[in-house]
Design an enzyme around this catalytic site. Structure first.
Site, PDB file in Angstrom:
ATOM      1  N   HIS A  73       0.824  -1.219   0.000  1.00  0.00           N
ATOM      2  CA  HIS A  73       0.000   0.000   0.000  1.00  0.00           C
ATOM      3  C   HIS A  73       0.855   1.265   0.000  1.00  0.00           C
ATOM      4  O   HIS A  73       0.496   2.287   0.591  1.00  0.00           O
ATOM      5  CB  HIS A  73      -0.961   0.017   1.197  1.00  0.00           C
ATOM      6  N   ASN A 146     -10.512  -2.996   2.058  1.00  0.00           N
ATOM      7  CA  ASN A 146     -10.094  -3.135   0.666  1.00  0.00           C
ATOM      8  C   ASN A 146     -11.290  -2.911  -0.250  1.00  0.00           C
ATOM      9  O   ASN A 146     -12.434  -2.879   0.208  1.00  0.00           O
ATOM     10  CB  ASN A 146      -9.523  -4.534   0.395  1.00  0.00           C
ATOM     11  N   HIS A 337      -4.424   1.089  11.733  1.00  0.00           N
ATOM     12  CA  HIS A 337      -4.189  -0.154  12.475  1.00  0.00           C
ATOM     13  C   HIS A 337      -5.546  -0.762  12.831  1.00  0.00           C
ATOM     14  O   HIS A 337      -6.350  -0.108  13.504  1.00  0.00           O
ATOM     15  CB  HIS A 337      -3.395   0.162  13.746  1.00  0.00           C
ATOM     16  N   TYR A 360       0.648  -4.350  12.151  1.00  0.00           N
ATOM     17  CA  TYR A 360       0.502  -2.926  11.859  1.00  0.00           C
ATOM     18  C   TYR A 360       1.289  -2.051  12.830  1.00  0.00           C
ATOM     19  O   TYR A 360       1.889  -1.056  12.438  1.00  0.00           O
ATOM     20  CB  TYR A 360      -0.974  -2.534  11.843  1.00  0.00           C
TER      21      TYR A 360
END
Length: 416
Positions: A73, A146, A337, A360
């Site tokens: 990402h 997503n 996160h 994360y």
């Protein structure tokens, strides 16, 4: 479509510098100077002097401008906005931003591709990240979603292998931001659980016409908990008001050659023109006692819960209405996160989600260099933070008093 006017976050969150014609040039220490274009030299044609603290400060800052890009990402676009609750979910969750009808919650949303580097094209065939930071009055809640409802793998321990396979091949660093190459197909051929996701990745969903025209999915099953402690499983959905639109592969290749920033530019210009992107926010709700009534595992992220079996209930509207003032300070430094939750929302035992809860935090420590990444303005809670954590690299909050431990009596037992 113009809806809500741009909302500014609280002053605590909106710390940024603005410039006007009356401001004077200074060093980073606030010293007014009249020249940062010529280095101090020993004589008319002599060498530059080490004592030139303006030169040293300017060059040192430049030398350290870059931080590690995200492993996945890396290429992203972001915007500020607001989430408005149109239907209360008080029967399912005690999270206040989902129970108080009409409540507006400021958000920051980051869209991204997964596989490519920060400098790759927007039009790669790829999954898109759809990460939303809700600045609720109970603390920050991150829904790290997503644009496809399923994922490649069932367990987080496989994630490094998946990403190593889809990234450029290690011997020649080719190809960039592409899934159609030997190492990826080799991995996928040996991973039958990826079949569902590959069908999404090879569909038109992988090449959206615009970030404003794609769905968002929480992927995992999460939990809602209400005031009485009753649990429902929940799946999260964002449905674009403009509808779902894509481009064909040959169009994507042409667009990439003409403007690799196509999605980023489209989002920016739409917001600047007042055509604020909007999504309906919906949930699929499943009573805890119905967990095993399906012919698949509800905690399996490679499966969807069919909408004809569990309809999506639309409860709110997400509107993006303000572009970032500074790409690096906001879009690049924002730290999402899935472990950032608030009362009324909880995790499930999905092994992929469980691994993300570790990964994360680890990533933010590597990228942003400090456990104090929550103090960067874009990451700050709108609530004042009170705890006995102290110090660390680049600490900003100045906490008064003697006690940095609990329990304590010297500090009156605070914070309670």
């Amino acid at each position: 479509m113009k809806t809500n006017e741009p909302n500014k976050k609280t002053e605590q969150l909106d710390v940024h510098s603005t410039f006007n014609e009356n401001e004077k040039l200074t060093t980073n220490q606030g010293l007014k100077i009249n020249n940062n274009q010529d280095s101090l030299k020993a004589g008319e044609r002599g060498p530059s002097l080490l004592e030139d603290f303006i030169l040293r400060e300017k060059i040192t800052h430049f030398d350290h401008e870059r931080i590690p890009e995200r492993v996945v990402h890396a290429r992203g676009s972001g915007a500020h906005g607001v989430f408005k609750l149109n239907k209360s979910l008080a029967g399912y969750t005690k999270a206040r931003f989902l129970t108080e009808l009409g409540k507006e919650t400021p958000v920051f949303v980051r869209f991204s591709t997964v596989a490519g580097s920060k400098g790759s094209t927007d039009l790669a065939r790829d999954v898109r990240g759809f990460a939303v930071k809700f600045y609720t009055d109970e603390g920050n809640y991150d829904l790290v979603a997503n644009n496809m409802p399923v994922f490649f793998i069932q367990d987080a321990i496989k994630f490094p292998d998946l990403i190593h396979a889809v990234k450029p091949e290690p011997d020649n660093e080719i190809p960039q931001a592409a899934s159609a190459h030997d190492t990826f197909w080799d991995f996928i051929s040996l991973m039958p659980e990826s079949t569902h996701m590959i069908m999404w990745l090879m569909s038109d969903r992988a090449i959206p016409r615009s970030l404003r025209m794609m769905e968002g999915f929480g992927v995992h099953s999460f939990k809602f908990i209400n005031e009485e402690g009753k649990v429902h499983f929940v799946k999260f959905h964002f449905k674009p008001k403009l509808g779902i639109h894509s481009v064909a592969w040959n169009e994507a290749q042409i667009i990439s050659g003409v403007d690799s920033d196509f999605h980023k530019r489209d989002l920016w210009e739409a917001i600047e023109n007042g055509d604020y992107p909007e999504w309906d926010f919906g949930v699929q709700l499943i009573p805890e006692e119905d967990e095993h009534k399906f012919d698949f595992d509800l905690l399996d992220p490679t499966k969807i819960v069919p909408e004809e079996e569990v309809p999506v209930e639309i409860v709110g509207t997400l509107t993006l209405n303000r572009n970032p003032d500074n790409f690096f300070a906001e879009t690049e430094q924002v730290a999402f996160h899935p472990g950032h939750i608030i009362p009324g929302i909880d995790f499930t035992n999905d092994p992929l989600l469980q691994g993300r809860l570790f990964s994360y935090t680890d990533t933010q420590l590597s990228r942003l260099g400090s456990p104090n990444f929550h103090e960067i303005p874009i990451n700050r809670s709108i609530n004042t933070v009170h705890n006995n954590q102290r110090d660390g690299h680049m600490r900003q909050q100045i906490v008064k008093g003697k006690t940095s431990y609990e329990p304590n009596s010297i500090g009156g037992g605070c914070p309670f």
